[in-house]
Design a protein around this motif. Structure first.
Motif, PDB file in Angstrom:
ATOM      1  N   GLY A 100      29.169  58.507  37.762  1.00  0.00           N
ATOM      2  CA  GLY A 100      27.949  58.186  37.204  1.00  0.00           C
ATOM      3  C   GLY A 100      27.812  56.304  37.837  1.00  0.00           C
ATOM      4  N   ILE A 101      26.679  56.034  37.375  1.00  0.00           N
ATOM      5  CA  ILE A 101      26.484  54.523  37.843  1.00  0.00           C
ATOM      6  C   ILE A 101      26.297  53.848  36.188  1.00  0.00           C
ATOM      7  N   VAL A 102      27.129  52.875  36.153  1.00  0.00           N
ATOM      8  CA  VAL A 102      26.889  51.960  34.940  1.00  0.00           C
ATOM      9  C   VAL A 102      26.351  50.670  35.340  1.00  0.00           C
ATOM     10  N   LEU A 103      25.277  50.196  35.060  1.00  0.00           N
ATOM     11  CA  LEU A 103      24.684  48.773  35.207  1.00  0.00           C
ATOM     12  C   LEU A 103      24.785  47.734  34.208  1.00  0.00           C
ATOM     13  N   VAL A 104      25.109  46.530  34.684  1.00  0.00           N
ATOM     14  CA  VAL A 104      25.133  45.487  33.849  1.00  0.00           C
ATOM     15  C   VAL A 104      24.297  44.361  34.270  1.00  0.00           C
ATOM     16  N   THR A 105      23.187  44.296  33.603  1.00  0.00           N
ATOM     17  CA  THR A 105      22.189  43.159  33.900  1.00  0.00           C
ATOM     18  C   THR A 105      21.926  42.033  33.255  1.00  0.00           C
ATOM     19  N   GLY A 106      20.990  40.980  33.460  1.00  0.00           N
ATOM     20  CA  GLY A 106      20.872  39.680  33.340  1.00  0.00           C
ATOM     21  C   GLY A 106      20.772  38.637  34.220  1.00  0.00           C
ATOM     22  N   PRO A 107      20.434  37.539  33.847  1.00  0.00           N
ATOM     23  CA  PRO A 107      20.080  36.558  34.659  1.00  0.00           C
ATOM     24  C   PRO A 107      21.435  35.857  35.193  1.00  0.00           C
ATOM     25  N   THR A 108      21.346  34.782  36.188  1.00  0.00           N
ATOM     26  CA  THR A 108      22.793  34.405  36.590  1.00  0.00           C
ATOM     27  C   THR A 108      23.367  33.345  35.555  1.00  0.00           C
ATOM     28  N   GLY A 109      24.488  33.507  35.296  1.00  0.00           N
ATOM     29  CA  GLY A 109      25.163  32.853  34.414  1.00  0.00           C
ATOM     30  C   GLY A 109      25.256  33.623  33.236  1.00  0.00           C
ATOM     31  N   SER A 110      24.775  34.729  32.925  1.00  0.00           N
ATOM     32  CA  SER A 110      25.018  35.522  31.615  1.00  0.00           C
ATOM     33  C   SER A 110      26.304  36.193  31.190  1.00  0.00           C
ATOM     34  N   GLY A 111      27.233  36.059  32.204  1.00  0.00           N
ATOM     35  CA  GLY A 111      28.520  36.757  31.870  1.00  0.00           C
ATOM     36  C   GLY A 111      28.755  38.082  32.526  1.00  0.00           C
ATOM     37  N   LYS A 112      27.751  38.567  33.523  1.00  0.00           N
ATOM     38  CA  LYS A 112      27.899  39.919  33.922  1.00  0.00           C
ATOM     39  C   LYS A 112      29.250  40.202  34.503  1.00  0.00           C
ATOM     40  N   THR A 113      29.548  39.291  35.454  1.00  0.00           N
ATOM     41  CA  THR A 113      31.000  39.571  36.291  1.00  0.00           C
ATOM     42  C   THR A 113      32.229  39.317  35.267  1.00  0.00           C
ATOM     43  N   THR A 114      32.016  38.705  34.115  1.00  0.00           N
ATOM     44  CA  THR A 114      33.301  38.630  33.312  1.00  0.00           C
ATOM     45  C   THR A 114      33.307  40.048  32.446  1.00  0.00           C
ATOM     46  N   THR A 115      32.128  40.583  32.260  1.00  0.00           N
ATOM     47  CA  THR A 115      31.964  41.886  31.386  1.00  0.00           C
ATOM     48  C   THR A 115      32.634  42.873  32.374  1.00  0.00           C
ATOM     49  N   LEU A 116      32.280  43.141  33.783  1.00  0.00           N
ATOM     50  CA  LEU A 116      32.668  43.901  34.815  1.00  0.00           C
ATOM     51  C   LEU A 116      34.313  43.900  34.563  1.00  0.00           C
ATOM     52  N   TYR A 117      34.710  42.661  35.056  1.00  0.00           N
ATOM     53  CA  TYR A 117      36.056  42.518  35.313  1.00  0.00           C
ATOM     54  C   TYR A 117      37.080  42.905  34.064  1.00  0.00           C
ATOM     55  N   ALA A 118      36.468  42.471  32.806  1.00  0.00           N
ATOM     56  CA  ALA A 118      37.152  43.010  31.738  1.00  0.00           C
ATOM     57  C   ALA A 118      37.350  44.529  31.560  1.00  0.00           C
ATOM     58  N   THR A 119      36.149  44.981  31.865  1.00  0.00           N
ATOM     59  CA  THR A 119      36.129  46.727  31.827  1.00  0.00           C
ATOM     60  C   THR A 119      37.084  47.237  32.894  1.00  0.00           C
ATOM     61  N   LEU A 120      36.830  46.691  34.067  1.00  0.00           N
ATOM     62  CA  LEU A 120      37.709  47.123  35.069  1.00  0.00           C
ATOM     63  C   LEU A 120      39.321  47.051  34.795  1.00  0.00           C
ATOM     64  N   MET A 143      33.479  49.043  41.996  1.00  0.00           N
ATOM     65  CA  MET A 143      32.797  48.057  41.478  1.00  0.00           C
ATOM     66  C   MET A 143      31.785  47.545  42.733  1.00  0.00           C
ATOM     67  N   VAL A 144      30.533  47.456  42.819  1.00  0.00           N
ATOM     68  CA  VAL A 144      29.694  46.756  43.640  1.00  0.00           C
ATOM     69  C   VAL A 144      29.091  45.619  42.918  1.00  0.00           C
ATOM     70  N   GLY A 145      29.425  44.405  43.700  1.00  0.00           N
ATOM     71  CA  GLY A 145      29.142  43.134  43.014  1.00  0.00           C
ATOM     72  C   GLY A 145      27.744  42.888  42.539  1.00  0.00           C
ATOM     73  N   VAL A 158      30.794  54.232  39.212  1.00  0.00           N
ATOM     74  CA  VAL A 158      30.290  53.008  39.894  1.00  0.00           C
ATOM     75  C   VAL A 158      29.685  52.151  38.927  1.00  0.00           C
ATOM     76  N   PHE A 159      30.106  50.663  39.082  1.00  0.00           N
ATOM     77  CA  PHE A 159      29.804  49.705  38.151  1.00  0.00           C
ATOM     78  C   PHE A 159      29.206  48.889  39.316  1.00  0.00           C
ATOM     79  N   SER A 160      28.112  48.232  38.687  1.00  0.00           N
ATOM     80  CA  SER A 160      27.146  47.194  39.679  1.00  0.00           C
ATOM     81  C   SER A 160      26.485  46.397  38.594  1.00  0.00           C
ATOM     82  N   THR A 161      25.765  45.415  39.264  1.00  0.00           N
ATOM     83  CA  THR A 161      25.205  44.209  38.503  1.00  0.00           C
ATOM     84  C   THR A 161      23.499  44.430  39.260  1.00  0.00           C
ATOM     85  N   LEU A 162      22.665  44.032  38.245  1.00  0.00           N
ATOM     86  CA  LEU A 162      21.231  43.695  38.628  1.00  0.00           C
ATOM     87  C   LEU A 162      20.750  42.861  38.008  1.00  0.00           C
ATOM     88  N   HIS A 163      19.841  41.969  38.690  1.00  0.00           N
ATOM     89  CA  HIS A 163      19.008  40.708  37.942  1.00  0.00           C
ATOM     90  C   HIS A 163      17.903  41.265  37.142  1.00  0.00           C
TER      91      HIS A 163
END
Length: 608
Positions: free
Chosen positions: A357-377, A430-432, A453-458
């Motif tokens: 499945g696809i898990v999305l992490v959303t938020g504006p720039t600088g909201s910590g999305k990448t940190t959350t994804l790295y911790a999860t991975l 993980m797709v940036g 699949v993990f990815s981010t959206l703004h």
């Protein structure tokens, strides 16, 4: 330039009649007169300090003598240098100041007095205004020089009392920086006045400094060291019309640190580009680079290496540069360290254990999305699974992943990289960022073929991620077939544990209004920001995440169609256990971790 006065004296004892430099014997007697110590303490410390001589300041000598306050108002308080300085300010009837270097314009220090003069007088200019000059001193009764300085400056001088150890440190730092900038600027003037033939021979561009000039090297070294000390996450070099501004982002907020002449800033940018293996000559288009450096204060092999991501952008007044700092000791966190509440942590752990499945992490720039994804991975990357990422750029190097960076110049984008990863036998991808329909289609294809699949959206909140995918052109039936959850997040500054105080003004009613239409249950223990030396007078230290987790179950999927009703989807997600960002913020306020003002600042426009 501005400074932060911690407090004015609480009581006004008669000003001592002493004149000249402080003497530790006299300070002991004054402490005894004020009832802070007993006569036995005076005799004990006198015997100890009389045994030897020292060039240390009187307050520093007494601060290391192990004195403890005896009076009822502060019984048991250790009388260190800071406490003694605050007491001396009260005795001298002067304001007490903790020097905040982030609010000090160090560039104007040298305009007021020389470094030798400042060291000799135990003084440091901290605020230079048109009406008066504020000077911090550790010798409040040695004031013979004040009239002389007032005549020279043609402005009145206002004295404040500061810690002598802080004065010594910041006097050295401020004047060293001022010397480096002055030396760099002088080199620039020489370069500007040189003939064209000389400039060609020296390999310089007319009117600009050489990136390897010693002054420029020193300024850049100071900049990085200072940024590490202040826990900055980003360094901004911003050319303005008449001056160059240096700003640090600390806990999500920008602070102006220093201002330098434009030729010096241009040389600093060139120096950093050179170290980052970027095209120093190219100033017309944006460039990216990376630098690895070392923390000067870290033990060898223990987090000493720090990586910085560089980005330049041409502006009206020159090349702007931003350096994002990645400290490997703090960047990759565990899931427990992210700040999830118990409710959302359990739901997130359950979601990321799904096989596909696809898990999305959303938020504006600088909201910590990448940190959350790295911790999860990092939590998922065991020996039994193959974790692959495609990023732009690779922000943190993690040995447990197989990381790939996109290269637009060779047509290696997210879609192409994801297509290649599909042939690498991955379990978790993980797709940036999902930026276009091609990337979204490849992510959906990966999920349909059995990959997680993990990815981010703004987007502003979790439900809006569905709208964003529809806008990209993804059919609604593919969204319902592949998306299993969306996590929206923000970062809020957390209160400094050293100085926060109970806030009687924040009521349960105010928190219910913040979380409307939800209501809080359980105890409420709000605190407020105060400000101290540990948090640089901001009242905040560090950041924590606010999370809103939408799990795409069967009931939520019924609301996903081309004529999407976001309000209905949010209501359904709330029934299924989603807690909105504002509610998450209100809970952190109730727990004493942050404030209502900080939650409102971080979650604007989320009243739904």
């Amino acid at each position: 330039m501005s400074t932060s006065t911690v407090r004015r004296p609480e009581r006004h004892a008669p000003r001592a009649q002493a004149r000249g430099r402080l003497d530790w014997r006299e300070l002991l007697e004054w402490l005894c007169e004020d009832g802070w110590i007993g006569r036995e303490d005076v005799e004990r410390v006198a015997r100890r300090l009389s045994a030897g001589s020292s060039a240390l300041h009187a307050l520093v000598r007494l601060g290391g003598a192990g004195l403890v306050r005896r009076d009822a108002a502060g019984a048991g308080q250790a009388l260190d240098v800071e406490a003694l300085t605050a007491w001396l300010a009260t005795r001298a009837q002067l304001p007490y100041l903790r020097i905040d270097p982030l609010k000090a314009d160090a560039g104007r220090v040298a305009e007021v007095m020389s470094a030798q003069y400042a060291q000799a007088r135990h003084a440091l200019p901290v605020k230079v205004g048109t009406a008066e000059v504020t000077i911090a001193t550790a010798e409040p009764f040695d004031t013979g020089w004040v009239a002389e300085l007032e005549n020279h400056l043609r402005r009145p001088v206002k004295l404040v009392v500061a810690n002598p150890e802080e004065l010594r440190r910041y006097t050295g730092e401020f004047y060293a920086l001022a010397r480096s900038v002055r030396a760099a600027h002088k080199s620039g003037e020489v370069a500007a006045s040189a003939s064209f033939e000389q400039l060609v021979e020296l390999g310089k561009v007319k009117g600009q400094l050489d990136a390897n000039d010693q002054g420029v090297v020193q300024v850049v070294d100071w900049l990085w060291q200072y940024a590490f000390e202040q826990r900055a996450s980003d360094i901004h070099l911003e050319p303005r019309r008449d001056i160059g501004a240096i700003r640090f982002r600390i806990d999500g907020v920008l602070h102006t640190v220093y201002q330098v002449p434009l030729p010096v800033m241009a040389a600093m940018t060139s120096r950093i580009k050179l170290l980052g293996r970027m095209d120093v000559v190219e100033k017309r288009r944006p460039l990216d680079g990376r630098i690895k450096t070392r923390r000067p204060d870290a033990p060898e092999g223990q987090g000493a290496e720090v990586e910085m991501r560089l980005s330049t952008l041409p502006t009206a007044f020159g090349e702007k540069m931003v350096m994002r700092i990645f400290d490997p000791q703090t960047a990759v966190k565990t899931i427990a360290e992210l700040g999830f509440g118990d409710h959302d942590a359990a739901r997130w752990q359950e979601l990321i254990k799904r096989p596909h499945g696809i898990v999305l992490v959303t938020g504006p720039t600088g909201s910590g999305k990448t940190t959350t994804l790295y911790a999860t991975l990092k939590a998922l990357a065991t020996e039994e699974v193959n974790v692959c990422t495609i990023e732009d750029p690779i922000e943190m190097i993690e040995p447990a992943f197989n990381q790939t960076q996109v290269h637009a110049a060779i047509d290696m984008g997210f879609a192409e990289g994801l297509r290649a990863l599909m042939r690498q036998d991955p379990d978790i991808i993980m797709v940036g960022e999902i930026r276009d329909l091609a990337t979204a289609e490849m992510a959906i294809q990966a999920a349909l073929t059995g990959h997680l699949v993990f990815s981010t959206l703004h987007t502003n909140d979790s439900a809006s991620a569905v709208t964003r995918l529809l806008d990209l052109g993804v059919p609604s039936y593919l969204i319902t077939a592949t998306v299993i959850g969306v996590l929206a997040q923000r970062l809020v500054r957390t209160l400094c544990p050293s100085c926060k105080q109970r806030d009687e003004g924040t009521t349960r009613q105010a928190l219910d209004e913040l979380a409307h239409p939800w209501r809080l249950s359980g105890g409420v223990r709000p605190y407020k920001a105060v400000g101290c030396q540990a948090c640089r007078q901001t009242g905040y230290r560090g950041r924590a995440g606010l999370y809103e987790l939408l799990v795409m179950n069967e009931a939520a999927r019924q609301h996903v169609h081309p004529q999407l009703d976001l309000a209905a989807l949010r209501r359904q997600a709330g029934k299924d256990g989603m807690r909105p960002l504002r509610l998450a913020g209100a809970m952190k306020v109730a727990e004493g971790q942050t404030t209502i003002e900080e939650v409102l600042r971080s979650t604007p426009g989320l009243d739904h």
